[in-house]
Design an enzyme around this catalytic site. Structure first.
Site, PDB file in Angstrom:
ATOM      1  N   ASP A  58       0.819  -1.211   0.000  1.00  0.00           N
ATOM      2  CA  ASP A  58       0.000   0.000   0.000  1.00  0.00           C
ATOM      3  C   ASP A  58       0.853   1.260   0.000  1.00  0.00           C
ATOM      4  OD1 ASP A  58      -2.299  -1.495   0.084  1.00  0.00           O
ATOM      5  OD2 ASP A  58      -2.604  -1.266   2.247  1.00  0.00           O
ATOM      6  N   ASN A  67      -4.567  -8.174   5.030  1.00  0.00           N
ATOM      7  CA  ASN A  67      -4.893  -7.389   6.226  1.00  0.00           C
ATOM      8  C   ASN A  67      -5.759  -8.193   7.194  1.00  0.00           C
ATOM      9  OD1 ASN A  67      -3.569  -5.158   5.136  1.00  0.00           O
ATOM     10  ND2 ASN A  67      -5.443  -4.290   4.284  1.00  0.00           N
ATOM     11  N   PHE A  83      -6.344   3.453  -6.434  1.00  0.00           N
ATOM     12  CA  PHE A  83      -5.944   2.900  -7.725  1.00  0.00           C
ATOM     13  C   PHE A  83      -5.184   1.612  -7.421  1.00  0.00           C
ATOM     14  CE2 PHE A  83      -6.375   7.419  -8.127  1.00  0.00           C
ATOM     15  CZ  PHE A  83      -7.006   7.617  -9.353  1.00  0.00           C
ATOM     16  N   GLY A 135     -21.219   3.637  12.342  1.00  0.00           N
ATOM     17  CA  GLY A 135     -21.406   2.329  12.947  1.00  0.00           C
ATOM     18  C   GLY A 135     -21.696   1.241  11.934  1.00  0.00           C
ATOM     19  N   ASP A 154     -11.250  -4.110   7.049  1.00  0.00           N
ATOM     20  CA  ASP A 154     -10.520  -5.381   7.141  1.00  0.00           C
ATOM     21  C   ASP A 154     -10.345  -5.797   8.599  1.00  0.00           C
ATOM     22  OD1 ASP A 154     -10.270  -5.375   4.375  1.00  0.00           O
ATOM     23  OD2 ASP A 154      -8.338  -4.353   4.424  1.00  0.00           O
TER      24      ASP A 154
END
Length: 298
Positions: A11, A41, A105, A207, A234
């Protein structure tokens, strides 16, 4: 053992004051590189929470010997990787503005190999972002299926979504993904929730809602100082699934997911501030009270 299918990625996360319109530009005020990929993740979050996890993913020949490989070794993540020579490990370029909105992207790189890969038959699998046809095949062959279309939701056809949801036990999605699924399928939000045993829809700082047995259960966020929202979803899934295999009720699993996500957003990077189970419990007790005893899950 929890199996997680989908992307492992690197990332590149940048901060901007605002996301530009088409044919416009903006200044990057900060840029950092982190370990990422939705499936990776989630696997990392599960491993730090103390559950056994196997990650099924595609990587390039740049992964062997990398810092990312050493990090997964340290966490104890079991791996079933498709290694694709001559390709990059997938790479994500994410931009977050001052309001917390994001644009991403994604370079698929080695993940293009999912399309022709042999789908495993798994006892309990969570399918994150990956090739739609591959996920359909995994769902058809596996016993218990958790599905999260993620940002790849736009690549699913109506037929693919119908196929995968027909084999899904738990459906995860954020509010944008829910809207896209409903548009693709031509159904209402309520009708979508009835297609699966349970659905968990997250709504960023508003939430999340659990839909199960014809009932809705709202779970508020845990208020923390936001640094970066990347990876919150994640972490939520990692917390939920870790609690689910321990035998906790779905509502409690959602609360544990919420608490797990609250740690991640306090720091930049999806895997830099993952809580262990004891750490998660401390914050859970503060915001949701005493944790119930888990039940044996049949």
């Amino acid at each position: 053992m929890i199996h997680v299918v989908g992307h492992t990625a690197v990332d590149h996360i940048s901060r901007v004051h605002h996301l530009p319109e088409k044919n416009h530009s903006t200044h990057i005020t900060e840029r950092q590189v982190f370990f990422g990929g939705g499936a990776a993740n989630i696997a990392a979050g599960i491993a730090v929470l103390g559950e056994a996890v196997t990650l099924h993913s595609c990587i390039g020949d740049d992964f062997a010997g990398s810092d990312y490989e050493q990090w997964m070794d340290k966490l104890g993540i079991h791996r079933q990787f498709f290694v694709v020579p001559g390709t990059h490990t997938p790479t994500a370029f994410m931009f977050t503005d001052d309001a917390g909105d994001q644009m991403t992207f994604f370079e698929w790189g080695a993940s293009k190999a999912f399309a022709a890969a042999e789908a495993p038959a798994l006892p309990l699998v969570h399918m994150a972002t990956a090739d739609p046809e591959f996920n359909c095949r995994v769902a058809e062959k596996s016993e218990f299926v958790s599905f999260d279309p993620g940002q790849d939701v736009f690549w699913y056809t109506k037929e693919q979504l119908e196929s995968i949801i027909a084999n899904t036990d738990i459906l995860f999605a954020n509010q944008h993904e829910v809207q896209q699924m409903c548009t693709t399928l031509g159904v209402t939000r309520g009708a979508l929730t009835k297609e699966v045993t349970m659905a968990i829809f997250t709504m960023s700082s508003d939430g999340s809602t659990l839909y199960i047995g014809g009932m809705e259960h709202f779970v508020p966020v845990v208020p923390v100082k936001l640094c970066d929202p990347t990876g919150a979803g994640d972490a939520y899934r990692a917390g939920f699934l870790s609690a689910y295999v321990k035998g906790y009720s779905p509502l409690t699993c959602c609360r544990i997911g919420t608490v797990t996500a609250s740690y991640v957003v306090e720091h930049a990077g999806c895997q830099t501030h993952l809580p262990g189970w004891t750490q998660m419990l401390e914050r859970y007790h503060t915001h949701f009270g005493t944790l119930e005893q888990p039940a044996l899950r049949g």
